[in-house]
Write an enzyme that holds these catalytic residues in place. Structure first.
Site, short mmCIF file in Angstrom:
data_model
loop_
_atom_site.label_atom_id
_atom_site.label_comp_id
_atom_site.label_asym_id
_atom_site.label_seq_id
_atom_site.Cartn_x
_atom_site.Cartn_y
_atom_site.Cartn_z
N ASP A 79 48.56 -8.14 31.61
CA ASP A 79 48.59 -8.83 32.91
C ASP A 79 48.39 -7.87 34.07
O ASP A 79 48.96 -6.79 34.10
CB ASP A 79 49.94 -9.54 33.09
CG ASP A 79 50.04 -10.77 32.21
OD1 ASP A 79 49.08 -11.55 32.20
OD2 ASP A 79 51.06 -10.92 31.52
N THR A 117 45.66 0.29 33.81
CA THR A 117 47.00 0.42 34.40
C THR A 117 46.97 1.40 35.58
O THR A 117 47.66 1.18 36.59
CB THR A 117 48.01 0.90 33.33
OG1 THR A 117 47.99 -0.05 32.27
CG2 THR A 117 49.42 1.03 33.89
N ILE A 138 44.91 5.04 22.97
CA ILE A 138 44.26 5.64 21.80
C ILE A 138 42.80 5.95 22.12
O ILE A 138 42.17 6.70 21.40
CB ILE A 138 44.35 4.73 20.56
CG1 ILE A 138 43.57 3.43 20.75
CG2 ILE A 138 45.79 4.45 20.18
CD1 ILE A 138 43.29 2.70 19.45
N ASP A 139 42.27 5.38 23.22
CA ASP A 139 40.84 5.57 23.54
C ASP A 139 40.56 6.94 24.17
O ASP A 139 39.41 7.38 24.19
CB ASP A 139 40.35 4.48 24.50
CG ASP A 139 40.60 3.08 23.97
OD1 ASP A 139 40.74 2.94 22.74
OD2 ASP A 139 40.66 2.14 24.78
N ARG A 174 27.56 3.54 -2.56
CA ARG A 174 27.37 2.58 -1.46
C ARG A 174 27.35 3.28 -0.11
O ARG A 174 27.83 4.40 0.02
CB ARG A 174 28.57 1.62 -1.43
CG ARG A 174 28.49 0.50 -2.39
CD ARG A 174 29.77 -0.31 -2.33
NE ARG A 174 29.67 -1.46 -3.20
CZ ARG A 174 30.72 -2.11 -3.68
NH1 ARG A 174 31.95 -1.70 -3.39
NH2 ARG A 174 30.56 -3.15 -4.46
N MET A 181 38.14 1.92 16.69
CA MET A 181 38.38 1.46 18.07
C MET A 181 37.93 2.52 19.09
O MET A 181 37.39 3.55 18.71
CB MET A 181 39.86 1.14 18.26
CG MET A 181 40.24 -0.25 17.80
SD MET A 181 41.95 -0.60 18.29
CE MET A 181 42.02 -2.35 17.92
N GLY A 182 38.22 2.29 20.34
CA GLY A 182 37.84 3.25 21.38
C GLY A 182 37.29 2.59 22.63
O GLY A 182 36.89 3.26 23.57
N GLU A 234 33.52 1.08 18.13
CA GLU A 234 33.33 -0.36 18.36
C GLU A 234 32.38 -0.64 19.53
O GLU A 234 31.75 -1.69 19.59
CB GLU A 234 34.67 -1.06 18.59
CG GLU A 234 35.43 -0.53 19.80
CD GLU A 234 36.77 -1.21 20.03
OE1 GLU A 234 37.09 -2.20 19.36
OE2 GLU A 234 37.51 -0.73 20.91
N ARG A 298 28.92 -1.87 2.70
CA ARG A 298 30.15 -2.63 2.96
C ARG A 298 30.69 -2.23 4.34
O ARG A 298 30.52 -1.09 4.77
CB ARG A 298 31.23 -2.31 1.93
CG ARG A 298 30.90 -2.79 0.53
CD ARG A 298 31.06 -4.31 0.43
NE ARG A 298 30.93 -4.76 -0.94
CZ ARG A 298 29.78 -5.12 -1.50
NH1 ARG A 298 28.64 -5.04 -0.82
NH2 ARG A 298 29.74 -5.55 -2.75
O1 F6P Z 1 42.52 0.20 24.68
C1 F6P Z 1 43.03 0.28 23.41
C2 F6P Z 1 42.34 -0.65 22.47
O2 F6P Z 1 42.93 -0.53 21.19
C3 F6P Z 1 40.82 -0.49 22.38
O3 F6P Z 1 40.45 0.58 21.55
C4 F6P Z 1 40.41 -1.84 21.87
O4 F6P Z 1 39.11 -2.14 22.25
C5 F6P Z 1 41.38 -2.76 22.55
O5 F6P Z 1 42.51 -1.99 22.90
C6 F6P Z 1 41.85 -3.93 21.72
O6 F6P Z 1 42.62 -4.74 22.53
P1 F6P Z 1 43.59 -5.88 22.02
O7 F6P Z 1 44.77 -5.24 21.36
O8 F6P Z 1 43.95 -6.60 23.24
O9 F6P Z 1 42.82 -6.68 21.03
#
Ligand code: F6P
Length: 380
Positions: A79, A117, A138-139, A174, A181-182, A234, A298
């Site tokens: 939020d 934030t 984590i990004d 394979r 993520m990121g 991602e 895969r």
């Molecule tokens: O910003 C941290 C993060 O984990 C990103 O790597 C990812 O794109 C996003 O949050 C996922 O967000 P949510 O938890 O809202 O699905």
């Protein structure tokens, strides 16, 4: 005189949040005469708890057993103070936040979060509140700090996962495409990809050509390696898709300049369609590579596993450094700043200097250069 501060955690959770809360709580209590006592309350669920005045006292027993605990004991949400859904409608709640800040006689508000934030916190600075932020995600994409807490843990988790994918990819000859993520940066995919010996690493900062990835995989086949690990951030996009995306964004901003409401709506719809298409990027890529190389492929999406569980020792130390430095800033009356880390030491960075930036992977970053040198394909 005792000072009063409020703490909140906002945005996606990240390992190390509880370690930071613990450090703020423990460093608030003065055990020497020369330090000023600070009383700490924690607002629940990010900025929403501050609006709804839901809080807990952060003192005594509640600060025990937090160092190793994943998630955040305060809860979090995405939020925003200026666009908070209230009864289904986005409302500007910054005045309510200011009221609650004053009701608790706060000397400062500590906002722990990522890039979004930092921006939201700055909005509260502009309203006259004393705000200090800590960088977590984590990004690892927050400007003004060498690293954010949570990143190291997530990189360890992704690395361990790719290590496991190696043996199954090898046994079945394979390709395994693994989505990491990121958000729109490639720190996590690049770090985990390098650490786990991925054969291909794709990051948003370096748009890729699927034919070049397939060629790299075929070269491995010729060397007798009938498997490949493709680590994909991602947010990574092919050159062609990035071009499409940029054209859509440009068209929208042109329509905005001309105040062309019809065109704006049209472009928003097209961008939403593109976002949907983009969500399946790694699945599509896996299929394309199967077709182009003749190898079975895969897909593994690591997802939220990367955000869960106990923080690494690196993140525990970092969160403790940043959290405890926060109270030094409160005692010194330094506000409107983020506590960052630079060359191992904490540093106060004015929020206004960082909110317009995002720390992306420079294309000449030493990690990128190392990947090139050892023959990892970056899809270019
Ligand atoms: O910003 C941290 C993060 O984990 C990103 O790597 C990812 O794109 C996003 O949050 C996922 O967000 P949510 O938890 O809202 O699905």
């Amino acid at each position: 005189m005792t000072k009063h501060i409020g703490v909140l955690t906002a945005g996606g959770d990240s390992p190390g949040l509880n370690a930071a809360i613990r450090a703020i709580g423990k460093s608030a209590v003065s055990d020497r005469g020369d330090k000023q006592n600070i009383r700490v309350i924690g607002f629940r669920d990010g900025f929403r708890g501050l609006v709804e005045n839901r809080f807990i006292r952060l003192e005594g027993e509640i600060l025990s057993n937090l160092l190793t605990l994943g998630g955040t004991i305060l809860g979090t949400s995405r939020d925003k103070p200026h666009r908070m859904p209230i009864g289904g409608k986005p409302m500007d709640m910054t005045d309510v936040i200011l009221d609650n800040y004053q009701r608790h006689h706060l000397d400062a508000l500590i906002c722990i979060g990522g890039g979004g934030t930092q921006k939201n916190a700055y909005r509260l600075v502009e309203k006259g509140m004393n705000v200090i932020t800590l960088p977590k995600t984590i990004d690892n994409d927050v400007a003004g700090t060498d690293v954010t807490f949570g990143f190291n843990t997530a990189m360890e988790i992704a690395t361990a996962a790719i290590d496991r994918l190696h043996s199954t990819a090898h046994s079945h000859h394979r390709i395994i495409v693994v989505e990491i993520m990121g958000h729109n940066t490639g720190w996590l995919a690049l770090g985990a990809g390098l650490a786990s010996g991925a054969d291909v690493i794709l990051v948003p900062e370096i748009p890729y050509d699927v034919n070049l990835i397939a060629a790299a995989i075929r070269r491995r086949q010729h060397r007798g390696k009938n498997f490949s690990i493709v680590a994909v951030a991602e947010g990574a996009l092919s050159v062609a898709d990035l071009e499409k995306y940029q054209l859509l964004k440009e068209a929208k901003s042109r329509a905005k300049k001309k105040n062309d409401a019809k065109k704006i709506t049209k472009m928003e719809k097209e961008l939403a369609r593109f976002a949907k298409y983009r969500k399946n990027n790694t699945l599509r890529l896996s299929g394309e590579l199967e077709e182009l190389t003749g190898l079975e492929s895969r897909l593994t999406i690591l997802g939220h596993i990367q955000r869960g569980g106990t923080p690494s020792s690196f993140d525990r130390v970092l969160a403790t450094q940043l959290g405890s430095a926060c109270n030094c800033a409160v005692r010194e009356g330094q506000f409107g700043v983020m506590v960052g880390i630079r060359d191992g030491s904490t540093e106060l960075v004015p929020l206004e200097n960082i909110i317009k930036q995002r720390k992306i992977v420079p294309v000449d970053h030493p990690w990128v250069e190392s990947a090139h040198r050892i023959g990892v394909s970056l899809g270019i």
